[in-house]
Design a protein around this motif. Structure first.
Motif, PDB file in Angstrom:
ATOM      1  N   GLN A  70       0.246  -0.957  -0.446  1.00 60.50           N
ATOM      2  CA  GLN A  70      -0.192   0.371   0.182  1.00 60.50           C
ATOM      3  C   GLN A  70       0.654   1.830  -0.169  1.00 60.50           C
ATOM      4  OE1 GLN A  70      -2.709  -0.095   3.251  1.00 60.50           O
ATOM      5  NE2 GLN A  70      -4.008   2.490   2.695  1.00 60.50           N
ATOM      6  N   ALA A  71       2.271   1.362   1.091  1.00 64.84           N
ATOM      7  CA  ALA A  71       2.734   2.385   0.790  1.00 64.84           C
ATOM      8  C   ALA A  71       3.764   2.636  -0.691  1.00 64.84           C
ATOM      9  CB  ALA A  71       3.732   1.980   1.808  1.00 64.84           C
ATOM     10  N   GLU A  72       4.141   1.920  -1.153  1.00 67.71           N
ATOM     11  CA  GLU A  72       4.881   1.530  -2.389  1.00 67.71           C
ATOM     12  C   GLU A  72       3.645   2.141  -3.482  1.00 67.71           C
ATOM     13  OE1 GLU A  72       7.506  -2.539  -2.157  1.00 67.71           O
ATOM     14  OE2 GLU A  72       5.588  -2.247  -3.011  1.00 67.71           O
ATOM     15  N   GLN A  73       2.370   1.686  -3.742  1.00 65.89           N
ATOM     16  CA  GLN A  73       1.578   1.719  -4.476  1.00 65.89           C
ATOM     17  C   GLN A  73       1.608   3.569  -4.170  1.00 65.89           C
ATOM     18  OE1 GLN A  73      -0.233   0.575  -7.340  1.00 65.89           O
ATOM     19  NE2 GLN A  73       0.833  -0.855  -6.706  1.00 65.89           N
ATOM     20  N   GLN A  74       1.142   4.231  -2.603  1.00 70.12           N
ATOM     21  CA  GLN A  74       0.722   5.375  -2.377  1.00 70.12           C
ATOM     22  C   GLN A  74       2.243   6.705  -3.235  1.00 70.12           C
ATOM     23  OE1 GLN A  74      -2.632   6.919  -1.534  1.00 70.12           O
ATOM     24  NE2 GLN A  74      -1.642   8.434  -2.034  1.00 70.12           N
ATOM     25  N   LEU A  75       3.113   5.836  -2.704  1.00 75.94           N
ATOM     26  CA  LEU A  75       4.377   7.057  -3.455  1.00 75.94           C
ATOM     27  C   LEU A  75       4.311   6.565  -5.108  1.00 75.94           C
ATOM     28  CD1 LEU A  75       6.562   7.826  -2.223  1.00 75.94           C
ATOM     29  CD2 LEU A  75       8.073   5.788  -2.559  1.00 75.94           C
ATOM     30  N   ALA A  76       3.999   5.775  -4.971  1.00 77.81           N
ATOM     31  CA  ALA A  76       4.166   6.048  -6.888  1.00 77.81           C
ATOM     32  C   ALA A  76       2.886   6.680  -6.980  1.00 77.81           C
ATOM     33  CB  ALA A  76       3.831   4.788  -7.490  1.00 77.81           C
ATOM     34  N   ALA A  77       1.726   7.185  -6.746  1.00 78.15           N
ATOM     35  CA  ALA A  77       0.576   7.974  -7.272  1.00 78.15           C
ATOM     36  C   ALA A  77       0.955   8.906  -6.366  1.00 78.15           C
ATOM     37  CB  ALA A  77      -0.253   7.638  -6.240  1.00 78.15           C
ATOM     38  N   ASP A  78       1.504   9.094  -5.403  1.00 77.16           N
ATOM     39  CA  ASP A  78       1.858  11.121  -4.980  1.00 77.16           C
ATOM     40  C   ASP A  78       3.130  11.548  -6.183  1.00 77.16           C
ATOM     41  OD1 ASP A  78       0.113  10.681  -2.719  1.00 77.16           O
ATOM     42  OD2 ASP A  78       1.455  10.729  -1.651  1.00 77.16           O
ATOM     43  N   PHE A  79       4.203  10.677  -6.373  1.00 78.65           N
ATOM     44  CA  PHE A  79       4.632  11.162  -7.129  1.00 78.65           C
ATOM     45  C   PHE A  79       4.794  11.103  -8.347  1.00 78.65           C
ATOM     46  CE2 PHE A  79       9.607  11.851  -8.490  1.00 78.65           C
ATOM     47  CZ  PHE A  79       9.765  12.330  -7.760  1.00 78.65           C
ATOM     48  N   GLN A  80       3.081  11.098  -8.992  1.00 74.11           N
ATOM     49  CA  GLN A  80       2.969  10.820 -10.230  1.00 74.11           C
ATOM     50  C   GLN A  80       2.201  12.026 -10.311  1.00 74.11           C
ATOM     51  OE1 GLN A  80       3.259   9.017 -13.076  1.00 74.11           O
ATOM     52  NE2 GLN A  80       4.407   7.481 -12.451  1.00 74.11           N
ATOM     53  N   ILE A  81       1.543  12.768  -9.380  1.00 69.40           N
ATOM     54  CA  ILE A  81       1.538  13.613  -9.327  1.00 69.40           C
ATOM     55  C   ILE A  81       1.853  14.835  -9.286  1.00 69.40           C
ATOM     56  CG2 ILE A  81      -0.651  14.908  -7.669  1.00 69.40           C
ATOM     57  CD1 ILE A  81      -1.709  12.219  -7.444  1.00 69.40           C
ATOM     58  N   GLN A 124       8.711   7.881 -13.655  1.00 72.47           N
ATOM     59  CA  GLN A 124       8.427   6.491 -14.204  1.00 72.47           C
ATOM     60  C   GLN A 124       9.091   5.620 -13.868  1.00 72.47           C
ATOM     61  OE1 GLN A 124       9.666   7.893 -18.023  1.00 72.47           O
ATOM     62  NE2 GLN A 124       7.932   8.693 -18.450  1.00 72.47           N
ATOM     63  N   GLY A 125      10.792   5.932 -12.888  1.00 64.62           N
ATOM     64  CA  GLY A 125      11.064   4.979 -12.315  1.00 64.62           C
ATOM     65  C   GLY A 125      10.465   4.318 -11.360  1.00 64.62           C
ATOM     66  N   ILE A 126       9.882   4.875  -9.890  1.00 64.20           N
ATOM     67  CA  ILE A 126       9.451   4.504  -9.095  1.00 64.20           C
ATOM     68  C   ILE A 126       7.935   3.162  -9.108  1.00 64.20           C
ATOM     69  CG2 ILE A 126       7.767   4.909  -6.259  1.00 64.20           C
ATOM     70  CD1 ILE A 126      10.323   7.773  -6.458  1.00 64.20           C
ATOM     71  N   GLU A 127       7.555   4.211 -10.468  1.00 68.41           N
ATOM     72  CA  GLU A 127       6.251   3.055 -10.907  1.00 68.41           C
ATOM     73  C   GLU A 127       6.433   2.211 -11.338  1.00 68.41           C
ATOM     74  OE1 GLU A 127       2.534   4.432 -13.474  1.00 68.41           O
ATOM     75  OE2 GLU A 127       3.712   4.577 -14.581  1.00 68.41           O
ATOM     76  N   ARG A 128       7.596   1.659 -12.383  1.00 64.72           N
ATOM     77  CA  ARG A 128       8.549   0.255 -12.405  1.00 64.72           C
ATOM     78  C   ARG A 128       8.546  -0.566 -11.698  1.00 64.72           C
ATOM     79  NH1 ARG A 128      10.471   3.581 -16.461  1.00 64.72           N
ATOM     80  NH2 ARG A 128      12.517   3.664 -15.671  1.00 64.72           N
ATOM     81  N   ALA A 129       9.084   0.268 -10.407  1.00 59.50           N
ATOM     82  CA  ALA A 129       9.595  -0.310  -9.332  1.00 59.50           C
ATOM     83  C   ALA A 129       8.189  -1.348  -8.807  1.00 59.50           C
ATOM     84  CB  ALA A 129      10.828   0.477  -9.070  1.00 59.50           C
ATOM     85  N   VAL A 130       7.615  -0.725  -9.005  1.00 56.80           N
ATOM     86  CA  VAL A 130       6.262  -0.784  -7.580  1.00 56.80           C
ATOM     87  C   VAL A 130       5.535  -2.180  -8.541  1.00 56.80           C
ATOM     88  CG1 VAL A 130       3.660   0.241  -7.123  1.00 56.80           C
ATOM     89  CG2 VAL A 130       5.964   1.321  -6.590  1.00 56.80           C
ATOM     90  N   ASP A 131       5.091  -1.322  -9.676  1.00 59.22           N
ATOM     91  CA  ASP A 131       4.877  -2.550 -10.412  1.00 59.22           C
ATOM     92  C   ASP A 131       5.550  -3.774 -11.613  1.00 59.22           C
ATOM     93  OD1 ASP A 131       3.139  -0.898 -11.386  1.00 59.22           O
ATOM     94  OD2 ASP A 131       2.920   0.187 -12.782  1.00 59.22           O
ATOM     95  N   ASN A 132       6.757  -3.872 -10.614  1.00 56.78           N
ATOM     96  CA  ASN A 132       8.270  -4.888 -11.006  1.00 56.78           C
ATOM     97  C   ASN A 132       7.284  -5.837 -11.971  1.00 56.78           C
ATOM     98  OD1 ASN A 132       9.836  -6.911 -10.561  1.00 56.78           O
ATOM     99  ND2 ASN A 132       8.298  -8.246  -9.088  1.00 56.78           N
ATOM    100  N   ARG A 133       7.773  -4.984 -13.440  1.00 59.74           N
ATOM    101  CA  ARG A 133       7.204  -5.404 -14.540  1.00 59.74           C
ATOM    102  C   ARG A 133       8.583  -6.572 -15.059  1.00 59.74           C
ATOM    103  NH1 ARG A 133       6.632   0.468 -16.863  1.00 59.74           N
ATOM    104  NH2 ARG A 133       4.795   1.040 -15.466  1.00 59.74           N
ATOM    105  N   GLU A 134       9.905  -6.782 -14.735  1.00 59.15           N
ATOM    106  CA  GLU A 134      10.743  -7.203 -14.794  1.00 59.15           C
ATOM    107  C   GLU A 134      10.730  -9.200 -14.002  1.00 59.15           C
ATOM    108  OE1 GLU A 134      15.014  -6.137 -14.619  1.00 59.15           O
ATOM    109  OE2 GLU A 134      13.489  -4.552 -14.539  1.00 59.15           O
ATOM    110  N   GLY A 135       9.578  -9.090 -13.286  1.00 61.34           N
ATOM    111  CA  GLY A 135       9.676  -9.907 -12.562  1.00 61.34           C
ATOM    112  C   GLY A 135      10.439 -10.757 -10.699  1.00 61.34           C
TER     113      GLY A 135
END
Length: 199
Positions: A70-81, A124-135
């Motif tokens: 939850q904290a990761e998602q919130q950080l990514a969202a806040d930083f996008q804004i 974008q970097g934080i969002e990519r890390a949170v989404d963990n697209r590389e698995g």
């Protein structure tokens, strides 16, 4: 003797002008950050990641990582804004100085970096890390996230003060060198980051 006195007075003048510029940039960034919990979330995540990495029990480690979602998602969202809002600022006030010299930004744009673009890179970097697209594994992902957060924090300190001070703060606060943070971020972040700060 007069020449030495002139040099001394000039040095004091340059230092004073530098301080004025730093205060303005610091106030601007603080104002932009005020509506968000970015610093608090980064602190929470860093502490939790370090606790998880120190766990010998894999199940307990996995549980600590899961509690951070939850904290990761919130950080990514806040930083996008934040990045979107900062992008609305005009160019002169959003420039960071590669060299800590007053008014150098008015002589050549090549001695500056655009903080608007840099915040977008970090968002974008934080969002990519949170989404963990590389698995990535939990451990590798936490290192990636810390790298992204530390480099972003370094950029903020660089914008406010200087690259040297930003690097010293990161080393003192996180025991992490600038080069280590750059190695820890994703290749996409690293490439985009260099395009901004070296462009």
């Amino acid at each position: 003797m007069e020449f030495i006195s002139l040099l001394f007075i000039s040095a004091i003048g340059i230092h004073w002008l530098n301080l004025q510029g730093q205060r303005k940039r610091t106030a601007l960034l603080a104002e932009q950050l005020r509506p968000y919990q970015i610093e608090k979330l980064m602190s929470q995540l860093t502490t939790s990641y370090m606790r998880a990495l120190g766990e010998s029990d894999p199940e307990r480690q996995r549980h600590i990582f899961q509690l951070q979602e939850q904290a990761e998602q919130q950080l990514a969202a806040d930083f996008q804004i934040l990045a979107r809002e900062f992008a609305k600022l005009p160019a002169p006030v959003s420039r960071g100085l590669k060299l800590a010299l007053p008014f150098i930004d008015q002589l050549s744009p090549k001695v500056c970096f655009d903080m608007r673009r840099l915040l977008e890179v970090h968002a974008q970097g934080i969002e990519r890390a949170v989404d963990n697209r590389e698995g990535l594994s939990d451990k590798a992902r936490s290192f990636r996230m810390m790298g992204e957060m530390f480099l972003m924090q370094h950029s903020c300190h660089w914008f406010c003060r200087s690259k040297t001070i930003a690097s010293a703060r990161m080393l003192a606060q996180h025991q992490t060198r600038y080069e280590q943070a750059l190695d820890a971020v994703s290749p996409e972040t690293r490439q985009a980051y260099w395009a901004v700060v070296q462009g």
